[in-house]
Design a protein around this motif. Structure first.
Motif, short mmCIF file in Angstrom:
data_model
loop_
_atom_site.label_atom_id
_atom_site.label_comp_id
_atom_site.label_asym_id
_atom_site.label_seq_id
_atom_site.Cartn_x
_atom_site.Cartn_y
_atom_site.Cartn_z
N LEU A 10 -4.50 -13.38 -0.14
CA LEU A 10 -5.62 -14.64 0.03
C LEU A 10 -4.96 -15.72 0.55
O LEU A 10 -4.08 -16.42 0.29
N SER A 12 -6.42 -19.83 2.58
CA SER A 12 -7.54 -20.70 2.71
C SER A 12 -7.01 -21.77 3.60
O SER A 12 -5.77 -22.44 3.29
N LYS A 79 -16.57 -11.11 -3.89
CA LYS A 79 -16.09 -10.64 -2.54
C LYS A 79 -15.12 -9.47 -2.58
O LYS A 79 -15.11 -8.59 -2.16
N GLN A 80 -13.92 -9.81 -3.39
CA GLN A 80 -12.83 -8.89 -3.50
C GLN A 80 -13.49 -7.59 -4.28
O GLN A 80 -13.06 -6.47 -3.75
N SER A 105 -10.23 -6.33 5.87
CA SER A 105 -9.70 -7.41 5.90
C SER A 105 -11.27 -8.46 5.99
O SER A 105 -12.09 -8.01 6.71
N TYR A 106 -11.15 -9.82 5.36
CA TYR A 106 -12.43 -10.33 5.24
C TYR A 106 -12.25 -11.70 5.54
O TYR A 106 -11.10 -12.31 4.94
N SER A 107 -12.93 -12.57 6.42
CA SER A 107 -12.75 -13.94 6.64
C SER A 107 -13.95 -14.52 6.71
O SER A 107 -15.01 -13.68 7.22
N GLU A 108 -13.93 -15.67 6.44
CA GLU A 108 -14.96 -16.51 6.48
C GLU A 108 -14.54 -17.96 7.10
O GLU A 108 -13.56 -18.51 6.87
N SER A 109 -15.61 -18.58 7.85
CA SER A 109 -15.23 -19.94 8.25
C SER A 109 -16.80 -20.62 8.59
O SER A 109 -17.76 -20.19 8.55
N ILE A 130 -18.71 -14.94 9.11
CA ILE A 130 -18.22 -14.03 8.49
C ILE A 130 -17.54 -12.99 9.46
O ILE A 130 -18.16 -12.43 10.17
N HIS A 131 -16.59 -12.47 9.18
CA HIS A 131 -15.81 -11.04 9.86
C HIS A 131 -15.28 -10.27 8.99
O HIS A 131 -14.69 -10.79 7.95
N GLU A 150 -15.20 -2.93 12.83
CA GLU A 150 -15.32 -4.37 12.53
C GLU A 150 -16.78 -4.86 12.76
O GLU A 150 -17.80 -4.12 13.44
#
Length: 167
Positions: A10, A12, A79-80, A105-109, A130-131, A150
């Motif tokens: 994890l 940030s 989310k997890q 793999s999860y990412s947010e921005s 979100i990706h 993806e």
């Protein structure tokens, strides 16, 4: 990250910075930095720079990508859990191969921009993204294979439901 059904990492990260775009001799010059004091590599003075387009066309404004379900309002545990549940459900799939690795793999921005023009007009922009990527590796007596998928987009957490990644 979720690896083989277990949360594995994890992070940030926050980035912020400044940039300058300018026109001179019909070319656009650009520089950026996280420190506003670093924005002087261009050796031209501002009064020598050309207008990129007519000042008459410019007005202050803003743009944003709406989030039906705000990314920041969804707890990390939820989310997890989505990806842990998917990884664990793959164990029940009947295939002629053995699943040896499942990685999500999860990412947010959120990209936020504030643009100030020399005439004082401003533009404010806000774009949440979100990706998600997934990799599944399988082996059998005769071969091995890895599948990769993806998903990515601009919007809120509702994208996860739209993509229907559970299926």
């Amino acid at each position: 990250f979720v690896i083989n059904g277990s949360p594995a990492g994890l992070a940030s990260v926050t980035h912020s910075g400044y940039s300058v775009r300018a026109f001179k001799d019909s070319a656009m010059y650009f520089t950026s930095s996280s420190d506003v004091e670093d924005l002087s590599p261009l050796s031209f003075s501002l009064k020598e720079w050309e207008k990129g387009y007519s000042v008459d066309q410019r007005t202050s404004g803003e743009y944003t990508v709406n989030e039906k379900e705000k990314i920041k309002d969804v707890p990390l545990e939820e989310k997890q859990k989505i990806f842990v549940d998917i990884a664990n459900s793959l164990k029940n799939i009947k295939v002629n191969s053995r699943i040896v690795s499942v990685i999500f793999s999860y990412s947010e921005s959120v990209e936020e921009k504030n643009i100030l023009f020399e005439d004082g007009t401003t533009v404010h922009g806000l774009v949440p993204r979100i990706h998600v990527s997934a990799s599944v590796s399988m082996v059998s007596d005769k071969a091995s294979a890895t599948f990769y998928e993806e998903f990515g987009g601009s919007g809120g957490f509702e994208l996860i439901k739209i993509w229907d990644i559970e299926n």
